[in-house]
Scaffold this motif. Sequence first.
Motif, PDB file in Angstrom:
ATOM      1  N   UNK A  48      -3.336   1.026  72.288  1.00  0.00           N
ATOM      2  CA  UNK A  48      -2.403   1.496  73.316  1.00  0.00           C
ATOM      3  C   UNK A  48      -0.963   1.398  72.837  1.00  0.00           C
ATOM      4  N   UNK A  49      -0.641   0.335  72.123  1.00  0.00           N
ATOM      5  CA  UNK A  49       0.727   0.188  71.623  1.00  0.00           C
ATOM      6  C   UNK A  49       1.063   1.272  70.611  1.00  0.00           C
ATOM      7  N   UNK A  50       0.072   1.743  69.860  1.00  0.00           N
ATOM      8  CA  UNK A  50       0.298   2.818  68.899  1.00  0.00           C
ATOM      9  C   UNK A  50       0.455   4.162  69.604  1.00  0.00           C
ATOM     10  N   UNK A  51      -0.228   4.348  70.704  1.00  0.00           N
ATOM     11  CA  UNK A  51      -0.184   5.616  71.431  1.00  0.00           C
ATOM     12  C   UNK A  51       1.043   5.750  72.313  1.00  0.00           C
ATOM     13  N   UNK A  52       1.610   4.647  72.736  1.00  0.00           N
ATOM     14  CA  UNK A  52       2.681   4.685  73.723  1.00  0.00           C
ATOM     15  C   UNK A  52       3.880   5.501  73.254  1.00  0.00           C
ATOM     16  N   UNK A  53       4.137   5.533  71.963  1.00  0.00           N
ATOM     17  CA  UNK A  53       5.265   6.277  71.426  1.00  0.00           C
ATOM     18  C   UNK A  53       4.846   7.623  70.841  1.00  0.00           C
ATOM     19  N   UNK A  54       3.595   7.966  70.950  1.00  0.00           N
ATOM     20  CA  UNK A  54       3.086   9.204  70.373  1.00  0.00           C
ATOM     21  C   UNK A  54       3.191  10.335  71.391  1.00  0.00           C
ATOM     22  N   UNK A  55       3.833  11.407  71.011  1.00  0.00           N
ATOM     23  CA  UNK A  55       3.978  12.556  71.910  1.00  0.00           C
ATOM     24  C   UNK A  55       2.996  13.667  71.572  1.00  0.00           C
ATOM     25  N   UNK A  56       2.141  13.445  70.577  1.00  0.00           N
ATOM     26  CA  UNK A  56       1.177  14.461  70.161  1.00  0.00           C
ATOM     27  C   UNK A  56      -0.036  14.468  71.087  1.00  0.00           C
ATOM     28  N   UNK A  57      -0.613  15.623  71.271  1.00  0.00           N
ATOM     29  CA  UNK A  57      -1.881  15.739  71.967  1.00  0.00           C
ATOM     30  C   UNK A  57      -2.945  15.219  71.011  1.00  0.00           C
TER      31      UNK A  57
END
Length: 77
Positions: A48-57
């Motif tokens: 989740x911490x890696x995804x929180x800043x990811x704007x990619x689908x």
Amino acid sequence: MKNSNVNISISSKKLAQLIQSGSLCAADFRCLDQESKQTVWQMCLWCCSKRIHCSQDCIKKCSKPCATSVDSYTDKY
């Protein structure tokens, strides 16, 4: 086919890949021992911490480092 459970063992690396890609959610399964539960909990927090800043689908190929960082998680834990 009747709804039944399958007991399996899976590597933490593969589990992290499935969770990070969104193919599997921790709510989809249950851990059979406390150590596994703790590992999955930490893995979910990390993913989740890696995804929180990811704007990619996540369905698309992601060129950001978060998409290929499962190795860094499994190396640490």
